[in-house]
Structure formats: C-alpha cells, structure tokens
Design a protein around this motif. Structure first.
Motif, mmCIF file in Angstrom:
data_model
loop_
_atom_site.group_PDB
_atom_site.id
_atom_site.type_symbol
_atom_site.label_atom_id
_atom_site.label_comp_id
_atom_site.label_asym_id
_atom_site.label_seq_id
_atom_site.Cartn_x
_atom_site.Cartn_y
_atom_site.Cartn_z
ATOM 1 N N THR A 119 -4.611 -5.164 7.852
ATOM 2 C CA THR A 119 -3.589 -5.265 6.703
ATOM 3 C C THR A 119 -3.717 -4.167 5.799
ATOM 4 N N ARG A 123 -0.219 -2.744 4.425
ATOM 5 C CA ARG A 123 0.223 -2.311 3.121
ATOM 6 C C ARG A 123 0.805 -0.980 2.914
ATOM 7 N N LYS A 127 4.283 0.424 1.700
ATOM 8 C CA LYS A 127 4.430 1.163 0.432
ATOM 9 C C LYS A 127 5.275 2.434 0.656
#
Length: 158
Positions: A119, A123, A127
C-alpha cells in the motif's frame, strides 16, 4: 536533496543491489509468500541488474546513490529509493525522470506492477498520477523459475 541522474555503471552493482534488497523487503516481505522472500537475495538482484544495466539509471547526490529505476519498454519495471532519501523529494524527481525518458523513447503510456498489499508504494504511484487499471497475476523472474504473484497494474498517460 536535488538528485541528478545517470546510467547505472558496473561499479554501482553492489550498492544498488543492496538498496534494492532493502527496499524490496520493506515493501514485499509481509505480502508475498515466504518462498519468494527466500529467493530474493542481494545476489539475485545484482544478477538482474547486470543483465539490465543498459535499461537502468540511478539518482545521485554528491556521488551518493539515492535510488534507481529500471525501464523495460514502456514499463517502469523497478523503482526504488534509499531509506536515507525517502521523504526528501527524490522519489518524485526520479519518477519525473522515468516519465521523461519514456516520453523521449516515444511511449504515450507508462505502466508498472505493484504487488497487491504494498500500500505504501500504491499510494505513491497514485499521488504521481498513476491509475490502478487492473488486478492480475504475473510471473516474476527468480533463480527457481517464474514465480506467480497477484499485482495491481498501474497506468499513466504520458
């Protein structure tokens, strides 16, 4: 830190293999089978780097290697940043450089595989503007032959 980028050199193999092992363990150890973890050794990473030296670039600052990226076609095949460089903008600069190189090579879309459960990496990719396009099973190179793992496929229009 303001990284500069250059091709991977044979003299870098040990340093980059150690960086890869440390980063791989951080992102994968808890989410892949123990059998794969046993196969992921510093030597295995050094061997893979040596076979892909012409497809790999490193991020440096004052001669220190901060990270590396291995590009295969339009795939960001490997992307790692050292522990010392995390949170300092190196990953963003390194991703921008990878995308610049892919565009320069004529690619309109970049893609990468992220192990299901990683994860922190997911992320970062989101982004950076990547979109999760699919969950699929891929086979990855090991010294014992192909090893299947479920991945999230991320894509980005360049």
């Amino acid at each position: 830190m303001t990284p500069t980028f250059r091709p991977l050199a044979p003299a870098d193999l040990d340093t980059v293999a150690a960086l890869w092992l440390e980063g791989w363990r951080l992102g994968h150890h808890a989410v892949v089978p123990a059998e794969l973890t046993r196969l992921r050794t510093e030597d295995s990473f050094r061997d893979r780097l040596a076979r892909n030296i012409d497809k790999t670039f490193v991020a440096t600052d004052d001669g220190e290697i901060l990270g590396f990226t291995l590009l295969k076609g339009n795939e960001i095949d490997q992307f790692y940043v050292s522990a010392a460089a995390r949170g300092a903008g190196v990953a963003q600069a390194q991703m921008a450089e990878a995308e610049r190189r892919l565009r320069a090579a004529g690619h309109e879309t970049a893609w990468l595989a992220c192990t299901v459960g990683n994860t922190r990496a997911a992320r970062f990719y989101e982004k950076a503007g990547f979109t999760r396009a699919a969950t699929q099973r891929m086979s990855f190179e090991t010294s014992a032959g192909p090893f299947p793992i479920d991945i999230w496929r991320y894509e980005k229009t360049l």
